[in-house]
Design an enzyme around this catalytic site. Structure first.
Site, PDB file in Angstrom:
ATOM      1  N   TYR A 208       0.814  -1.221   0.000  1.00  0.00           N
ATOM      2  CA  TYR A 208       0.000   0.000   0.000  1.00  0.00           C
ATOM      3  C   TYR A 208       0.846   1.267   0.000  1.00  0.00           C
ATOM      4  O   TYR A 208       0.475   2.290  -0.565  1.00  0.00           O
ATOM      5  CB  TYR A 208      -0.875   0.035   1.254  1.00  0.00           C
ATOM      6  CG  TYR A 208      -2.079  -0.859   1.243  1.00  0.00           C
ATOM      7  CD1 TYR A 208      -3.036  -0.758   0.245  1.00  0.00           C
ATOM      8  CD2 TYR A 208      -2.282  -1.791   2.259  1.00  0.00           C
ATOM      9  CE1 TYR A 208      -4.154  -1.579   0.247  1.00  0.00           C
ATOM     10  CE2 TYR A 208      -3.398  -2.603   2.267  1.00  0.00           C
ATOM     11  CZ  TYR A 208      -4.335  -2.496   1.261  1.00  0.00           C
ATOM     12  OH  TYR A 208      -5.451  -3.295   1.264  1.00  0.00           O
ATOM     13  N   SER A 239      -2.145  -5.816  -7.345  1.00  0.00           N
ATOM     14  CA  SER A 239      -2.173  -4.808  -6.299  1.00  0.00           C
ATOM     15  C   SER A 239      -2.732  -5.385  -5.015  1.00  0.00           C
ATOM     16  O   SER A 239      -3.485  -6.363  -5.024  1.00  0.00           O
ATOM     17  CB  SER A 239      -3.045  -3.623  -6.718  1.00  0.00           C
ATOM     18  OG  SER A 239      -4.424  -3.914  -6.535  1.00  0.00           O
ATOM     19  N   ASP A 240      -2.359  -4.772  -3.887  1.00  0.00           N
ATOM     20  CA  ASP A 240      -3.120  -5.035  -2.677  1.00  0.00           C
ATOM     21  C   ASP A 240      -4.500  -4.418  -2.863  1.00  0.00           C
ATOM     22  O   ASP A 240      -4.701  -3.551  -3.719  1.00  0.00           O
ATOM     23  CB  ASP A 240      -2.421  -4.445  -1.449  1.00  0.00           C
ATOM     24  CG  ASP A 240      -2.799  -5.176  -0.168  1.00  0.00           C
ATOM     25  OD1 ASP A 240      -3.861  -5.836  -0.140  1.00  0.00           O
ATOM     26  OD2 ASP A 240      -2.044  -5.083   0.817  1.00  0.00           O
ATOM     27  N   TRP A 241      -5.443  -4.867  -2.068  1.00  0.00           N
ATOM     28  CA  TRP A 241      -6.836  -4.472  -2.266  1.00  0.00           C
ATOM     29  C   TRP A 241      -7.006  -2.974  -1.983  1.00  0.00           C
ATOM     30  O   TRP A 241      -6.646  -2.492  -0.930  1.00  0.00           O
ATOM     31  CB  TRP A 241      -7.733  -5.318  -1.374  1.00  0.00           C
ATOM     32  CG  TRP A 241      -8.222  -6.591  -2.026  1.00  0.00           C
ATOM     33  CD1 TRP A 241      -9.500  -7.051  -2.029  1.00  0.00           C
ATOM     34  CD2 TRP A 241      -7.475  -7.551  -2.792  1.00  0.00           C
ATOM     35  NE1 TRP A 241      -9.600  -8.227  -2.742  1.00  0.00           N
ATOM     36  CE2 TRP A 241      -8.378  -8.563  -3.218  1.00  0.00           C
ATOM     37  CE3 TRP A 241      -6.139  -7.660  -3.163  1.00  0.00           C
ATOM     38  CZ2 TRP A 241      -7.983  -9.657  -3.985  1.00  0.00           C
ATOM     39  CZ3 TRP A 241      -5.748  -8.752  -3.924  1.00  0.00           C
ATOM     40  CH2 TRP A 241      -6.650  -9.725  -4.331  1.00  0.00           C
ATOM     41  N   GLY A 243      -5.217  -0.770  -3.438  1.00  0.00           N
ATOM     42  CA  GLY A 243      -3.861  -0.245  -3.336  1.00  0.00           C
ATOM     43  C   GLY A 243      -3.326   0.323  -4.631  1.00  0.00           C
ATOM     44  O   GLY A 243      -2.110   0.341  -4.846  1.00  0.00           O
TER      45      GLY A 243
END
Length: 864
Positions: A208, A239-241, A243
């Site tokens: 993030y 990606s991170d959620w 992010g």
């Protein structure tokens, strides 16, 4: 089928609008399907200690393995491989193609909310265990997703904070030097580098945060130059959620998939940028090409698409879970040889807040619904029965932050376990959220209903989207039967606005300007509490009514129908309860005190404020130790805590979060069925201020949205040693029920060239009377380095099983990683000619053998 799948031919078939769709997810856990090209939707699932499946709410039960700090503390590469394999099998049962694990972020501070998710503070141990886990998982055809690349080691302002990595030059007191890549390379990138070299994870998740001013998800220096360029990584980058913070920048930097869906930063924005020629078809094709490679792996795996989700529960799996729980346990002290508990003990007092609750995991995305869970009390009782000992219990003092869930004590109206939920798209009555005890208007027909097993319902998924609108109204009803008479404290938090009624009387009002808190990943309210007198065995009607209208209007980074969390327990008697527990301990031959933290305190979404044990825990420990010196203290946490009573205690175990079989695994160690062999993967400080990152972690380190990594490369045990600080328990420390003798250190010559291999060889003998396993650790030091280096660094280890009296010759293979440091000036790894010290030890501070090797000629290298 996979053999027939041609990435380039498939890419050519996909229309541009569908290529753009593939750049982001659909819903929480899936990629887009492209029927025109024969592509079905890939399914992802959270890890790292289990495969949750595709639902937070009402998810299918899953196996929960020990937290990663526990698995790291096993120092067992073979165990990590077998855990990965088991997770691969469970992924097949869940129809999961991509597991979002493992986490390898370096634990910079014990305060990190997600510290329990990573394996170690040391990059070599972290990356080595991760590689075995990945190899096991991918051997079953399931893609591992190594995460969170990179430096996602705090939850404080994780979406926006910029981490400035600095190196310390010529000082042992933490003086800030120039912004440098050295700490980034040696400490934070290194576990990723090791794992990618030794296991080739098929996917990688970006962090993030920013690094040196730029978000990782759009950082070409990290993703293009280092990851893709120097390391040659060919996997898919996810990606991170929520992010992703840019469109063109993230695509050009190599971020393949934005998660979750629906897209926020791609979709129509990509089309607009292509018109403006800020993006081109070639940019899109390069991203889709990587996604198609991931799809090819899914075809190879045999994991079905859009499959119903199931669970795995076999005797073999239960044994692996039990073995993992035992091997994740570390014996810290056994001064009086109380352990293992032996025949002849007649009465055992089990005391503590973690004894009768199965703390299987830390909180956040790592948490899941376990197929089953064995509490420490259950495991100890079963083992005690085998030696004819009586077991008694007292909580002593509670340790919760939020009140414990009421799961297991609730029933639906039809008598089945759980609760019943009804959903409406419009308020079913004018006074639905009224604080009056009854709904006076007739309730209209609900649009959907569902039973649930829990008093914790995060409605980010698992709701029928075809029937329930984004804005909805929910009624949750259940019957609760308390097991104790007295004053009970009940607590409610919601994502939205709502109220709790007990027997049709308002108890908790969260419908009138509710105060926001940290529940539901920061989307919910505070936990509001009220006290009510309840009678054991009597059944009470609980009803919660909520609306998520205010929640939706306020704005959310993802679609969510709201959330409900209801907890409760008998109100603590404080000093009186501690006195009762102490009396029980005094009347027993042995007291087993099970204390620690839980997912209230260690979780994604927030960091700890201190390393203290919660509430009155230390008072309880002091009182029980005074009442019965034969007390075994079991500390169950994912990361270090302070132990002000450690000198007074003769016997201490560190249990971590042990997964499904935590109770049986712990009992196996306590009663000697398993000889403990774990070694701490984290340094336990005596006080938080001793931690190297203390001056610049979380809100203490913030300076205009920046966190200065003042300690540079001196993280964990490296920082303690260079500052000559004695830890509470050292990195690599762990005792056994037997003893080991080290002898005969030999080192092979280092051959010429820029990729030399050499070996450290020695003998270990089991000098005790029982079989056991020892983790021999090899540390290297470079006293002649032209730049400051740690006093020693772990560069190899070997876990050796020995029968009583048995000896084995142990060989630890080393390579250029053991000799090199990163030199910013040359933008390369450097191994300098000269003599290197070799230390072989039972921990970072318990060195058994010393020697040296000599490198004849300096060399530099880049890449893996």
């Amino acid at each position: 089928m996979a053999a027939e799948f041609d990435v380039e031919a498939t890419l050519a078939k996909i229309p541009l609008p569908d290529k753009i769709k593939l750049l982001s997810g659909v819903g929480w856990w899936n990629t887009h399907a492209v029927p025109a090209a024969g592509l079905q939707s890939l399914r992802m699932s959270d890890g790292p200690n289990g495969v949750r499946g595709s639902q937070f709410f009402n998810g299918v039960p899953s196996s929960c393995f020990p937290s990663s700090t526990g698995l790291g503390s096993s120092f067992d590469v073979d165990l990590a491989l077998r855990v990965g394999e088991a997770l691969g099998v469970e992924s097949h049962a869940k129809g999961c193609h991509v597991l979002l694990a493992p986490t390898v972020n370096t634990q910079r501070s014990p305060l990190g909310g997600r510290s329990f998710e990573s394996f170690a503070e040391d990059p070599h141990l972290n990356g080595t265990i991760a590689a075995a886990y990945i190899n096991g998982l991918q051997s079953k055809g399931v893609a591992a997703t190594i995460k969170h690349f990179v430096a996602n080691d705090q939850e404080f302002q994780r979406y926006r904070v910029s981490l400035l990595l600095v190196c310390v030059r010529g000082s042992t007191e933490g003086r800030v030097g120039e912004v440098s890549e050295r700490a980034l390379r040696e400490i934070y990138l290194k576990p990723f580098q090791i794992a990618i070299k030794n296991s080739n994870p098929w996917a990688l998740m970006t962090a993030y945060n920013r690094v040196n001013g730029l978000h990782v998800s759009e950082n070409p220096r990290l993703l293009v130059d280092i990851l893709r360029g120097e390391w040659g990584y060919q996997g898919t980058i996810i990606s991170d959620w929520i992010g992703v913070y840019s469109t063109a920048e993230s695509i050009k930097a190599g971020l393949d998939i934005e998660m979750p869906g629906p897209t926020v930063m791609r979709g129509k924005a990509v089309e607009r940028l292509m018109i403006a020629e800020k993006l081109f078809t070639s940019d899109i094709d390069e991203r889709v090409r990587k996604i198609l490679v991931l799809y090819k792996h899914a075809l190879d795996s045999g994991v079905p698409f859009d499959a119903p989700e199931g669970s795995i529960d076999t005797p073999e799996l239960r044994q692996l879970l039990r073995t993992a729980a035992a091997d994740a346990t570390v014996l810290l002290k056994n001064d009086k040889q109380i352990l293992p508990l032996k025949t002849g003990i007649k009465k055992i007092a089990v005391i503590g807040p973690n004894a009768k609750r199965a703390m299987t995991s830390g909180g956040g995305s790592a948490q899941l619904r376990s197929t089953y869970a064995v509490t420490p009390f259950e495991g100890i009782t079963a083992a005690a029965n085998e030696i004819g000992a009586e077991v008694t219990y007292h909580i002593g003092t509670p340790s919760h932050n939020t009140l414990p869930l009421l799961d297991g004590s609730i029933r639906q109206g039809n008598g089945e376990p759980g609760a019943y939920m009804q959903f409406w798209n419009e308020s079913p009555s004018e006074d639905f959220l009224s604080t009056s005890p009854h709904l006076h208007a007739k309730i209209s027909e609900h649009v959907w209903d569902v039973p649930t097993h829990s008093t914790n319902c995060f409605l980010a998924d698992g709701v029928d989207d075809t029937k329930v609108n984004e804005v909805c109204y929910i009624r949750y009803t259940t019957k609760f039967t308390p097991d104790e008479t007295g004053s009970w404290e009940l607590g409610l938090s919601v994502a939205g606005a709502g109220n709790l009624f007990v027997d049709s009387k308002l108890l908790i009002d969260l419908s009138t300007d509710p105060e926001q808190g940290e529940s539901f990943f920061g989307l919910g309210t505070i936990e509001k509490r009220e006290v009510i007198d309840l009678e054991a065995g009597k059944t009470y009607d609980f009803e919660i009514r909520i609306s998520n209208a205010s929640f939706v209007s306020r704005g959310s980074p993802f679609s969510c129908r709201g959330g409900i969390r209801l907890g409760g327990c008998r109100k603590s008697g404080g000093a009186r309860d501690i006195e009762e527990a102490s009396k029980l301990a005094a009347e027993s031959d042995v007291a087993i005190l099970v204390i620690g933290l839980n997912h209230d305190w260690e979780s994604e979404g927030f960091d700890r404020q201190n390393i203290d044990l919660p509430r009155l825990t230390n008072n309880l420990v002091a009182a029980v130790l005074k009442a019965n010196p034969n007390t075994v203290i079991v500390n169950q946490t994912g990361a270090p805590v302070a132990m002000p009573w450690a000198d007074s205690a003769s016997t201490i175990l560190q249990a971590f979060y042990g997964g499904n079989e935590l109770g049986n695994g712990l009992a196996d160690v306590l009663f000697g069925k398993v000889n403990p062999s774990g070694k701490l993967s984290l340094t336990f400080p005596k006080r938080l201020e001793d931690s190297p990152s203390f001056p610049s972690y979380g809100d203490r380190g913030q300076e205009l949205g920046k966190i200065l990594y003042n300690e540079g490369i001196f993280v964990g045990y490296r920082g303690f040693e260079i500052r000559k600080l004695e830890p509470l328990f050292a990195f690599g420390h762990g005792l056994s029920y037997t003893t080991f003798e080290y002898s005969g250190l030999q080192t092979s010559a280092i051959p010429a060239g820029n990729d030399p291999k050499f070996a450290v060889t020695f003998t270990i003998k089991n000098t005790g009377s029982v079989s056991g396993r020892e983790v021999a650790q090899v540390y290297i030091a470079d006293p002649q380095s032209s730049l400051p280096r740690p006093l020693k660094e772990l560069k190899g280890f070997n876990k050796v099983a020995l029968e009583a009296g048995e000896s084995k010759v142990v060989s630890v293979e080393l390579d250029r990683e053991a000799l090199s440091f990163y030199d910013d000036r040359r933008a390369a790894w450097v191994a300098e000619a000269g003599k290197f010290d070799v230390f072989v030890g039972a921990s970072s501070t318990d060195i058994k053998l010393t020697g040296e090797v000599e490198l004849e000629k300096s060399f530099t290298w880049k890449g893996l």
